[in-house]
Design an enzyme around this catalytic site. Structure first.
Site, PDB file in Angstrom:
ATOM      1  N   LYS A 283     -16.241 -54.380 -68.699  1.00  0.00           N
ATOM      2  CA  LYS A 283     -14.888 -54.064 -69.155  1.00  0.00           C
ATOM      3  C   LYS A 283     -14.515 -52.717 -68.558  1.00  0.00           C
ATOM      4  O   LYS A 283     -15.068 -51.675 -68.914  1.00  0.00           O
ATOM      5  CB  LYS A 283     -14.862 -54.007 -70.676  1.00  0.00           C
ATOM      6  CG  LYS A 283     -13.472 -53.825 -71.214  1.00  0.00           C
ATOM      7  CD  LYS A 283     -13.451 -54.002 -72.723  1.00  0.00           C
ATOM      8  CE  LYS A 283     -12.036 -53.861 -73.252  1.00  0.00           C
ATOM      9  NZ  LYS A 283     -11.385 -52.638 -72.836  1.00  0.00           N
TER      10      LYS A 283
ATOM     11  N   ASP B 110     -12.274 -49.436 -67.594  1.00  0.00           N
ATOM     12  CA  ASP B 110     -11.407 -48.600 -68.401  1.00  0.00           C
ATOM     13  C   ASP B 110     -10.230 -48.126 -67.550  1.00  0.00           C
ATOM     14  O   ASP B 110     -10.306 -47.109 -66.873  1.00  0.00           O
ATOM     15  CB  ASP B 110     -12.216 -47.405 -68.911  1.00  0.00           C
ATOM     16  CG  ASP B 110     -11.623 -46.877 -70.190  1.00  0.00           C
ATOM     17  OD1 ASP B 110     -10.672 -47.490 -70.693  1.00  0.00           O
ATOM     18  OD2 ASP B 110     -12.120 -45.846 -70.682  1.00  0.00           O
TER      19      ASP B 110
ATOM     20  N   CYS C 134     -25.946  -8.027 -56.824  1.00  0.00           N
ATOM     21  CA  CYS C 134     -25.988  -8.883 -58.011  1.00  0.00           C
ATOM     22  C   CYS C 134     -27.241  -9.767 -58.006  1.00  0.00           C
ATOM     23  O   CYS C 134     -27.514 -10.475 -57.034  1.00  0.00           O
ATOM     24  CB  CYS C 134     -24.742  -9.764 -58.026  1.00  0.00           C
ATOM     25  SG  CYS C 134     -24.647 -10.822 -59.458  1.00  0.00           S
TER      26      CYS C 134
ATOM     27  N   GLU D 209     -18.652 -60.092 -67.947  1.00  0.00           N
ATOM     28  CA  GLU D 209     -18.220 -59.149 -66.903  1.00  0.00           C
ATOM     29  C   GLU D 209     -18.045 -57.753 -67.505  1.00  0.00           C
ATOM     30  O   GLU D 209     -17.906 -57.620 -68.730  1.00  0.00           O
ATOM     31  CB  GLU D 209     -16.917 -59.622 -66.270  1.00  0.00           C
ATOM     32  CG  GLU D 209     -15.764 -59.700 -67.236  1.00  0.00           C
ATOM     33  CD  GLU D 209     -14.559 -60.409 -66.624  1.00  0.00           C
ATOM     34  OE1 GLU D 209     -13.720 -59.739 -66.043  1.00  0.00           O
ATOM     35  OE2 GLU D 209     -14.488 -61.655 -66.742  1.00  0.00           O
TER      36      GLU D 209
ATOM     37  N   TYR E 113      -9.201 -54.430 -59.987  1.00  0.00           N
ATOM     38  CA  TYR E 113     -10.207 -55.472 -60.229  1.00  0.00           C
ATOM     39  C   TYR E 113      -9.544 -56.553 -61.077  1.00  0.00           C
ATOM     40  O   TYR E 113      -8.918 -56.244 -62.093  1.00  0.00           O
ATOM     41  CB  TYR E 113     -11.420 -54.905 -60.971  1.00  0.00           C
ATOM     42  CG  TYR E 113     -12.355 -54.151 -60.056  1.00  0.00           C
ATOM     43  CD1 TYR E 113     -13.378 -54.807 -59.383  1.00  0.00           C
ATOM     44  CD2 TYR E 113     -12.186 -52.795 -59.847  1.00  0.00           C
ATOM     45  CE1 TYR E 113     -14.222 -54.121 -58.525  1.00  0.00           C
ATOM     46  CE2 TYR E 113     -13.023 -52.100 -58.982  1.00  0.00           C
ATOM     47  CZ  TYR E 113     -14.037 -52.777 -58.328  1.00  0.00           C
ATOM     48  OH  TYR E 113     -14.863 -52.105 -57.481  1.00  0.00           O
TER      49      TYR E 113
ATOM     50  N   LYS F 276     -18.381 -53.296 -77.073  1.00  0.00           N
ATOM     51  CA  LYS F 276     -18.161 -51.933 -76.615  1.00  0.00           C
ATOM     52  C   LYS F 276     -19.460 -51.137 -76.472  1.00  0.00           C
ATOM     53  O   LYS F 276     -20.393 -51.309 -77.255  1.00  0.00           O
ATOM     54  CB  LYS F 276     -17.224 -51.191 -77.588  1.00  0.00           C
ATOM     55  CG  LYS F 276     -15.869 -51.834 -77.761  1.00  0.00           C
ATOM     56  CD  LYS F 276     -15.070 -51.920 -76.474  1.00  0.00           C
ATOM     57  CE  LYS F 276     -14.200 -50.746 -76.186  1.00  0.00           C
ATOM     58  NZ  LYS F 276     -13.075 -50.473 -77.000  1.00  0.00           N
TER      59      LYS F 276
ATOM     60  N   CYS G 150     -17.934 -12.658 -58.313  1.00  0.00           N
ATOM     61  CA  CYS G 150     -18.479 -11.319 -58.469  1.00  0.00           C
ATOM     62  C   CYS G 150     -18.447 -10.667 -57.088  1.00  0.00           C
ATOM     63  O   CYS G 150     -18.858 -11.273 -56.102  1.00  0.00           O
ATOM     64  CB  CYS G 150     -19.914 -11.426 -58.985  1.00  0.00           C
ATOM     65  SG  CYS G 150     -20.852  -9.922 -58.709  1.00  0.00           S
TER      66      CYS G 150
ATOM     67  N   CYS H 100     -18.731  -8.457 -63.786  1.00  0.00           N
ATOM     68  CA  CYS H 100     -19.767  -9.496 -63.731  1.00  0.00           C
ATOM     69  C   CYS H 100     -20.780  -9.285 -64.863  1.00  0.00           C
ATOM     70  O   CYS H 100     -21.287  -8.173 -65.019  1.00  0.00           O
ATOM     71  CB  CYS H 100     -20.456  -9.426 -62.369  1.00  0.00           C
ATOM     72  SG  CYS H 100     -21.938 -10.440 -62.237  1.00  0.00           S
TER      73      CYS H 100
ATOM     74  N   CYS I 273     -24.263  -8.112 -63.141  1.00  0.00           N
ATOM     75  CA  CYS I 273     -24.485  -6.836 -62.450  1.00  0.00           C
ATOM     76  C   CYS I 273     -23.375  -5.811 -62.681  1.00  0.00           C
ATOM     77  O   CYS I 273     -23.432  -4.716 -62.141  1.00  0.00           O
ATOM     78  CB  CYS I 273     -24.655  -7.081 -60.954  1.00  0.00           C
ATOM     79  SG  CYS I 273     -23.103  -7.448 -60.115  1.00  0.00           S
TER      80      CYS I 273
HETATM   81  N1  5U1 Z   1     -12.913 -57.549 -67.802  1.00  0.00           N
HETATM   82  C1  5U1 Z   1     -11.905 -57.939 -68.610  1.00  0.00           C
HETATM   83  N2  5U1 Z   1     -11.096 -57.080 -69.194  1.00  0.00           N
HETATM   84  N3  5U1 Z   1     -10.215 -57.827 -69.915  1.00  0.00           N
HETATM   85  C2  5U1 Z   1      -9.185 -57.425 -70.687  1.00  0.00           C
HETATM   86  N4  5U1 Z   1     -11.579 -59.198 -68.932  1.00  0.00           N
HETATM   87  C3  5U1 Z   1     -10.521 -59.142 -69.747  1.00  0.00           C
HETATM   88  N5  5U1 Z   1      -9.799 -60.102 -70.351  1.00  0.00           N
HETATM   89  C4  5U1 Z   1      -8.755 -59.760 -71.128  1.00  0.00           C
HETATM   90  C5  5U1 Z   1      -8.439 -58.399 -71.312  1.00  0.00           C
HETATM   91  C6  5U1 Z   1      -7.301 -58.014 -72.185  1.00  0.00           C
HETATM   92  O1  5U1 Z   1      -7.990 -60.664 -71.772  1.00  0.00           O
HETATM   93  C7  5U1 Z   1      -8.204 -62.084 -71.642  1.00  0.00           C
HETATM   94  C8  5U1 Z   1      -9.432 -62.527 -72.282  1.00  0.00           C
HETATM   95  C9  5U1 Z   1      -7.023 -62.701 -72.277  1.00  0.00           C
END
Ligand code: 5U1
Length: 672
Positions: free
Chosen positions: A117, A119, A434, A115, A225, A316, A428, A410, A413
């Site tokens: 990851k 941020d 211009c 899946e 999510y 990563k 400007c 500017c 011009c």
């Molecule tokens: N998508 C995803 N992110 N994430 C972060 N899965 C996932 N699983 C995690 C973490 C910290 O931890 C479990 C594998 C324990």
């Protein structure tokens, strides 16, 4: 049945319906009903709850708006620690991870659930008997913060689980994020409010979720999510991670649609390559992918090392932030005169793309981040968004680096750069002169509602500009036939037609001419008000800000814009040359007093065909009476004038209850 009983029953029905539509909209992205219908259901529930406050329940969708601020967050001890993930940065590390796992399990090949990851900020949600009772941050993995009030405001977090077969206690784990769009919108709003912007979606998500005032969180477009479960009491879970995620989905929680089951390390690597190639198209930022051994029994066999499971790996992606140096700060002038500072950078590869420039937005942003020429900075490039300077590495600042200040002239011009009150963007002020703004200025000048130069379309303007025929607007009236005929798809005859168009346009009206000048914030209605109030262009050009503000509908910002425009000598020179070339208009009798007419100040929409006059004539007469003519119907419209064959606008006006005038009634009112 008593009224109170009926209300209770209806409130329960509405809660179920709204929670269902919430799920369709926010979790499945597949709404079943239009927004107005959803709003209607919510309003009905709000009304019932206002009348019977006892009926407000914890899972009521009305309870997502945030609550009174907290003094501090309470601590939450996680019953099962929230672990972290081991990282891999290459396919070799992935293969080594897979080899170790295969050896420990004594198998040839492992099935993984893969899946993206995301941020954001890791979160734990606790449901008891299907009801959301707590939301907590990960913190150090053992102890987090109780952010229940904030979590409740996130639309994709169900307040009650769907279906019947949920456990007595269930802990869901996932990531709270901001989508790219949500992040950009938030930062744009922050800039408009002159508030601090966020360096990246992760920081923005963390900052938004960890607000003591949950009403602030409610205004931030956070999303959830889910990627796993923690404590589960009362039912048996399915035997694999991928099936557990299916179950989590069925309980009404959002799981990434990108989850896949893959075979062996090669399957993982294919998944990684695929996600990496689609990284920029995803609606949210992804910093890698996660592989998890799919079978629960195999996960148990593998166990943990220190704080990370041996059955999961984060692979990563290349970083989206890098360190480089600011070589210079240049000023860019856009087509509408917006002046933007841009950092010229020591070229650096960010996520596989060489970055040489980053937008600095405006002086406020430069001041907030204190970016100076020579500074070492962190730059960030994500998706197709223009690279940004995130922050300065102050310890690396060279001696003598000076604060940056935007120039006041500017660079294209040399006209003055002006920043109107309440605007973050500086512009400007030499709009007519211009070179950076020339094309747009000519297109606007020539347009039908402005000088109405027949035959001068956008393509021709672009060609003329490319060939260097025009330096400022007034050159339009000095083009010769040969020059015009030399342009693409132009012959002798069409050149003559265009020259005739130029000639014809010289006979104009003062409001049209003022509108054609493209003064910022001066639309047709304001141009009309200025013309009728002052009577001459000279009077407008000479007016001070106070005098300009005496014009109906002209406030301090518009007055400032008009005043600055005419203070710019370059603009005055172009206007003089246009008049020398023969542009003229009939005298206007000034009427400095507000017009006393039943239509003055009214908002009017014209639709259909009138017998007695053209649409433009009707519009001119209305504007002369101080009415505002608009192209679209809204609740603010006072009248719709409906000629023959009026269509959808009339229909909409009727729905909104706007007063309709037929042609006869309109004429009577004009003459009133
Ligand atoms: N998508 C995803 N992110 N994430 C972060 N899965 C996932 N699983 C995690 C973490 C910290 O931890 C479990 C594998 C324990």
């Amino acid at each position: 049945m008593s009224n109170a009983k009926q209300a209770k029953q209806r409130a329960a029905e509405l809660r179920t319906q709204i929670n269902h539509h919430n799920h369709r909209y926010y979790v499945l992205n597949d709404p079943e009903i239009p927004d107005v219908e959803y709003d209607r259901l919510l309003r009905e529930l709000e009304q019932i709850e206002a009348q019977y406050p006892d009926l407000i329940t914890n899972d009521s969708p009305t309870q997502r708006v945030g609550a009174a601020p907290l003094a501090a967050f309470a601590s939450v001890r996680h019953a099962l620690p929230m672990l972290s993930l081991s990282n891999a940065f290459s396919s070799e590390e992935l293969q080594a991870f897979d080899r170790r796992a295969c050896e420990k399990l004594g198998v040839e090949k492992i099935r993984y659930s893969a899946e993206p990851k995301l941020d954001g900020l890791a979160i734990s949600l606790l449901y008891e008997d299907g009801l959301l009772v707590r939301g907590a941050t990960r913190g150090d993995g053992n102890t987090g913060e109780d952010v229940s009030q904030n979590v409740r405001t996130i639309a994709s977090v169900p307040l009650r689980l769907l279906g019947e077969n949920y456990p007595r206690r269930l802990e869901i784990r996932g990531e709270v994020i901001l989508s790219r769009r949500g992040f950009e919108d938030l930062n744009r709003r922050q800039r408009e409010l002159n508030a601090k912007t966020f360096a990246n979606p992760r920081n923005a998500a963390a900052g938004s979720l960890r607000q003591l005032d949950s009403r602030v969180t409610a205004a931030r477009p956070l999303e959830l999510y889910c990627y796993g479960v923690g404590i589960v009491e009362g039912i048996e879970l399915p035997p694999s991670h991928s099936e557990i995620l299916e179950q989590v989905r069925a309980w009404g929680l959002r799981v990434s649609p990108e989850v896949r089951v893959v075979e062996g390390w090669q399957g993982c690597l294919d998944y990684y390559e695929d996600m990496l190639s689609r990284r920029e198209q995803l609606p949210y930022e992804v910093d890698g992918v996660v592989y998890k051994v799919d079978r629960n029994d195999q996960q148990q066999q593998l166990g943990f090392v220190s704080r990370a499971p041996r059955w999961a790996l984060a692979h990563k992606f290349p970083a989206q932030e890098e360190v480089t140096r600011v070589l210079a700060i240049d000023i860019q002038v856009g087509r509408t005169g917006a002046v933007t500072p841009v950092a010229r950078l020591q070229p650096v590869s960010v996520g596989g793309v060489t970055v040489t420039n980053a937008t600095l937005h405006n002086q406020d942003e430069i001041d907030r981040k204190d970016i100076r020429i020579g500074d070492t900075v962190i730059v960030r490039r994500a998706g197709d968004v223009i690279p940004e300077v995130v922050s300065v590495v102050l310890s690396e600042r060279p001696d003598g680096a000076e604060k940056f200040k935007m120039p006041d002239k500017c660079p294209v011009c040399a006209s003055h750069i002006v920043r109107l009150d309440g605007e973050v963007v500086a512009r400007c002020s030499g709009g007519l002169y211009c070179a950076a703004q020339r094309r747009e200025a000519i297109k606007h000048f020539a347009s039908r509602r402005a000088m109405d130069i027949e035959g001068l379309g956008d393509k021709l303007v672009e060609q003329m500009d490319e060939r260097g025929f025009i330096h400022d607007l007034s050159d339009l009236y000095h083009l010769d036939k040969q020059q015009i005929a030399s342009l693409e798809r132009m012959g002798e005859k069409s050149a003559q037609n265009l020259l005739d168009g130029f000639d014809k346009s010289k006979e104009t009206t003062l409001p049209r001419f003022i509108f054609a000048l493209g003064i910022r914030m001066v639309g047709e209605a304001t141009a009309h008000s200025l013309a009728t109030y002052f009577g001459t262009l000279e009077a407008i050009a000479a007016a001070d800000k106070e005098a300009l503000q005496a014009v109906p509908d002209v406030g301090p910002i518009v007055a400032e814009s008009v005043y600055r425009f005419f203070r710019e000598q370059h603009n005055r020179d172009v206007i003089a040359r246009l008049r020398q070339a023969g542009v003229h208009w009939p005298r206007v009798r000034p009427s400095p007093k507000p017009i006393d007419h039943p239509l003055s100040g009214k908002k009017i929409v014209l639709t259909g065909t009138l017998e007695s006059m053209t649409r433009d004539q009707a519009k001119a007469r209305l504007q002369a009476l101080g009415a505002k003519v608009s192209g679209s119907v809204s609740v603010k419209t006072d009248y719709i004038v409906a000629g023959e064959d009026a269509g959808s606008k009339l229909e909409k006006a009727r729905q909104l209850g706007v007063a309709t005038l037929d042609e006869q009634a309109f004429l009577r009112l004009l003459d009133a």
